[in-house]
Design a protein around this motif. Structure first.
Motif, PDB file in Angstrom:
ATOM      1  N   SER A 138       2.725  14.142  19.945  1.00 26.60           N
ATOM      2  CA  SER A 138       2.678  14.420  18.502  1.00 26.60           C
ATOM      3  C   SER A 138       2.088  15.792  18.211  1.00 26.60           C
ATOM      4  N   LYS A 139       0.948  16.098  18.855  1.00 23.11           N
ATOM      5  CA  LYS A 139       0.313  17.408  18.641  1.00 23.11           C
ATOM      6  C   LYS A 139      -0.183  17.856  19.990  1.00 23.11           C
ATOM      7  N   GLY A 140       0.132  19.083  20.369  1.00 22.79           N
ATOM      8  CA  GLY A 140      -0.370  19.549  21.653  1.00 22.79           C
ATOM      9  C   GLY A 140       0.579  20.529  22.285  1.00 22.79           C
ATOM     10  N   ARG A 141       0.300  20.840  23.533  1.00 23.98           N
ATOM     11  CA  ARG A 141       1.037  21.899  24.212  1.00 23.98           C
ATOM     12  C   ARG A 141       2.519  21.635  24.392  1.00 23.98           C
ATOM     13  N   LEU A 142       2.918  20.357  24.443  1.00 21.00           N
ATOM     14  CA  LEU A 142       4.329  20.086  24.714  1.00 21.00           C
ATOM     15  C   LEU A 142       5.136  19.778  23.457  1.00 21.00           C
ATOM     16  N   SER A 143       4.462  19.604  22.301  1.00 17.63           N
ATOM     17  CA  SER A 143       5.176  19.139  21.107  1.00 17.63           C
ATOM     18  C   SER A 143       6.257  20.103  20.642  1.00 17.63           C
ATOM     19  N   LYS A 192       9.080  15.781   7.858  1.00 16.74           N
ATOM     20  CA  LYS A 192       8.793  14.345   7.726  1.00 16.74           C
ATOM     21  C   LYS A 192       8.175  13.811   9.009  1.00 16.74           C
ATOM     22  N   ARG A 193       7.523  14.708   9.788  1.00  9.24           N
ATOM     23  CA  ARG A 193       6.969  14.248  11.056  1.00  9.24           C
ATOM     24  C   ARG A 193       5.900  13.177  10.815  1.00  9.24           C
ATOM     25  N   LYS A 194       6.253  11.980  11.158  1.00 10.90           N
ATOM     26  CA  LYS A 194       5.291  10.885  11.008  1.00 10.90           C
ATOM     27  C   LYS A 194       5.331  10.097  12.298  1.00 10.90           C
ATOM     28  N   PHE A 195       4.869   8.886  12.330  1.00 11.34           N
ATOM     29  CA  PHE A 195       4.808   8.125  13.565  1.00 11.34           C
ATOM     30  C   PHE A 195       6.199   7.969  14.189  1.00 11.34           C
ATOM     31  N   LEU A 196       7.174   7.661  13.330  1.00 13.54           N
ATOM     32  CA  LEU A 196       8.535   7.442  13.820  1.00 13.54           C
ATOM     33  C   LEU A 196       9.500   8.140  12.880  1.00 13.54           C
ATOM     34  N   SER A 197      10.407   8.994  13.428  1.00 14.61           N
ATOM     35  CA  SER A 197      11.400   9.560  12.512  1.00 14.61           C
ATOM     36  C   SER A 197      12.778   9.568  13.161  1.00 14.61           C
ATOM     37  N   ARG A 198      13.804   9.634  12.329  1.00 18.97           N
ATOM     38  CA  ARG A 198      15.183   9.523  12.811  1.00 18.97           C
ATOM     39  C   ARG A 198      15.858  10.866  12.793  1.00 18.97           C
ATOM     40  N   ALA A 199      16.676  11.131  13.831  1.00 21.14           N
ATOM     41  CA  ALA A 199      17.483  12.355  13.808  1.00 21.14           C
ATOM     42  C   ALA A 199      18.578  12.167  12.770  1.00 21.14           C
ATOM     43  N   VAL A 200      18.974  13.285  12.116  1.00 22.38           N
ATOM     44  CA  VAL A 200      19.979  13.143  11.068  1.00 22.38           C
ATOM     45  C   VAL A 200      21.398  13.028  11.613  1.00 22.38           C
ATOM     46  N   ASN A 201      21.658  13.688  12.765  1.00 19.13           N
ATOM     47  CA  ASN A 201      23.054  13.761  13.195  1.00 19.13           C
ATOM     48  C   ASN A 201      23.258  13.225  14.615  1.00 19.13           C
ATOM     49  N   PHE A 202      22.359  12.369  15.073  1.00 19.81           N
ATOM     50  CA  PHE A 202      22.460  11.845  16.439  1.00 19.81           C
ATOM     51  C   PHE A 202      21.744  10.491  16.461  1.00 19.81           C
ATOM     52  N   PRO A 203      22.260   9.512  17.223  1.00 19.18           N
ATOM     53  CA  PRO A 203      21.634   8.179  17.192  1.00 19.18           C
ATOM     54  C   PRO A 203      20.311   8.139  17.961  1.00 19.18           C
ATOM     55  N   LEU A 204      19.322   8.853  17.429  1.00 19.84           N
ATOM     56  CA  LEU A 204      18.053   9.013  18.138  1.00 19.84           C
ATOM     57  C   LEU A 204      16.882   8.840  17.179  1.00 19.84           C
ATOM     58  N   GLU A 205      15.871   8.098  17.658  1.00 18.59           N
ATOM     59  CA  GLU A 205      14.613   7.973  16.926  1.00 18.59           C
ATOM     60  C   GLU A 205      13.524   8.655  17.727  1.00 18.59           C
ATOM     61  N   VAL A 206      12.613   9.361  17.038  1.00 21.63           N
ATOM     62  CA  VAL A 206      11.530  10.045  17.732  1.00 21.63           C
ATOM     63  C   VAL A 206      10.213   9.350  17.407  1.00 21.63           C
ATOM     64  N   LEU A 207       9.491   9.001  18.462  1.00 22.78           N
ATOM     65  CA  LEU A 207       8.195   8.347  18.307  1.00 22.78           C
ATOM     66  C   LEU A 207       7.137   9.365  18.732  1.00 22.78           C
ATOM     67  N   TYR A 208       6.205   9.685  17.832  1.00 19.39           N
ATOM     68  CA  TYR A 208       5.198  10.706  18.134  1.00 19.39           C
ATOM     69  C   TYR A 208       3.915  10.046  18.638  1.00 19.39           C
ATOM     70  N   LEU A 209       3.504  10.398  19.854  1.00 11.41           N
ATOM     71  CA  LEU A 209       2.347   9.747  20.478  1.00 11.41           C
ATOM     72  C   LEU A 209       1.420  10.765  21.143  1.00 11.41           C
ATOM     73  N   ARG A 210       0.228  10.306  21.553  1.00 12.67           N
ATOM     74  CA  ARG A 210      -0.613  11.111  22.442  1.00 12.67           C
ATOM     75  C   ARG A 210       0.034  11.108  23.813  1.00 12.67           C
ATOM     76  N   ASP A 211      -0.061  12.218  24.508  1.00  6.55           N
ATOM     77  CA  ASP A 211       0.694  12.300  25.769  1.00  6.55           C
ATOM     78  C   ASP A 211       0.292  11.227  26.783  1.00  6.55           C
ATOM     79  N   ASP A 212      -0.978  10.846  26.788  1.00  9.54           N
ATOM     80  CA  ASP A 212      -1.438   9.829  27.747  1.00  9.54           C
ATOM     81  C   ASP A 212      -0.696   8.498  27.595  1.00  9.54           C
ATOM     82  N   ASP A 213      -0.241   8.225  26.371  1.00  9.45           N
ATOM     83  CA  ASP A 213       0.375   6.919  26.114  1.00  9.45           C
ATOM     84  C   ASP A 213       1.868   6.885  26.429  1.00  9.45           C
ATOM     85  N   ILE A 214       2.469   8.060  26.636  1.00  5.89           N
ATOM     86  CA  ILE A 214       3.935   8.098  26.748  1.00  5.89           C
ATOM     87  C   ILE A 214       4.477   7.356  27.983  1.00  5.89           C
TER      88      ILE A 214
END
Ligand code: ATP
Ligand code: MG
Length: 283
Positions: A8-13, A31-53
């Motif tokens: 979510s926030k850090g060197r790789l974001s 609209k970066r929040k916990f979970l957001s959807r791509a507009v033109n691709f069937p993809l959801e982005v989940l923003y987390l701390r890197d340790d949890d990924i």
């Protein structure tokens, strides 16, 4: 629909989002929040701390993740490394106070080593038959020796500047890391197809890195020599110019060889050389 976990926030974001952006996948960053959807691709982005990924991908709450390989190694998560992504390069190294003489792994016997990567360190110590005490601390590892709470550290190094400014020197590189795309082990057919189409795009972005499109005018009689200098994906494109005896030659060159090739091409009579950036390369 496929779900990817990114930092979510850090060197790789930023670079994780930039990679998706370059692959034509639009994510509304405002609209970066916990979970957001791509507009033109069937993809959801989940923003987390890197340790949890790695863990989230292992237990399939996300299908994919972008994370440093160091985190995958530390968590020991049972996930597949699908691609190395070429950014976020670093290493995890052992460092000791700079005025001490390092005599090899046994130097560390009986010493206290501070780290945020206890599992990777433990495996290395065991492999090298060293009996040392691991002190797990989550931040500011580099000040531990000066603060008297450790004799050595095991931490992330990129340029080495932080070590130097804390009076430390790197003595063992234990793990080399970069950002990787990870996936769970049981992906449905539908998700696998979405992943394949993402990979096709990622690879096109990756293939264009460091490459330039080069075009020039050349006396037609020199084409054969120029082709030897410029082997292209299949072979260079040659087009006749309106001026008799001249042609235009197009090719793709890696940045590292660009200036050397240009000098050789000029030497055989190339003129009007143009060098353009390449956006995507599909081989
Ligand atoms: P989070 O809040 O998500 O847990 P963090 O503080 O643990 O973030 P960052 O410092 O943002 O993590 O680093 C994320 C990753 O970037 C590291 O795990 C590593 O793979 C990579 N990296 C590359 N260079 C460096 C560096 N110089 N220092 C730290 N991490 C680096
Ligand atoms: Mg972290």
């Amino acid at each position: 629909m496929i779900r990817i976990a990114i930092q979510s926030k850090g060197r790789l974001s930023e670079e994780s989002l930039a990679l998706m952006n370059e692959a034509g996948i639009k994510i509304d960053e405002l609209k970066r929040k916990f979970l957001s959807r791509a507009v033109n691709f069937p993809l959801e982005v989940l923003y987390l701390r890197d340790d949890d990924i790695p863990g989230v991908v292992e237990e399939e709450s996300a299908d994919l993740g972008i994370v440093g390989y160091n985190e995958v190694a530390e968590t020991g998560a049972d996930v597949k490394i699908v691609r190395k992504l070429g950014f976020g390069a670093c290493r995890i190294s052992i460092a000791i106070p700079k005025d001490q003489e390092y005599t090899g792994p046994q130097f560390l016997s009986g010493k206290r080593i501070a780290t945020s990567y206890p599992n990777v360190l433990e495996a290395w110590l065991e492999e090298n038959g060293v009996d040392a005490e691991i002190q797990k601390i989550m931040g500011s590892v580099e000040i531990a020796p000066a603060a008297g709470i450790a004799d050595a550290i095991f931490d992330i190094v990129s340029s080495g500047g932080t070590l130097v400014s804390n009076g430390l020197k790197e003595v063992e590189v234990v793990l080399r890391s970069e950002a990787v795309l990870i996936a769970g082990n049981n992906m449905s057919e539908e998700k696998q197809q979405i992943l394949d189409s993402m990979l096709f795009r990622f690879d096109a972005v990756e293939n264009s890195r460091g490459k330039k499109y080069i075009l020039m005018n050349l006396p037609t009689e020199k084409v054969e020599e120029a082709v030897k200098i410029l082997p292209a994906m299949r072979s260079p494109t040659v087009m006749p110019l309106a001026a008799e005896g001249w042609c235009s030659l197009h090719s793709v060159v890696h940045e590292s060889e660009l200036w050397d090739k240009i000098e050789r091409l000029k030497a055989i009579g190339a003129e009007g050389i143009l060098i353009l950036n390449l956006d995507k390369v599909i081989e």
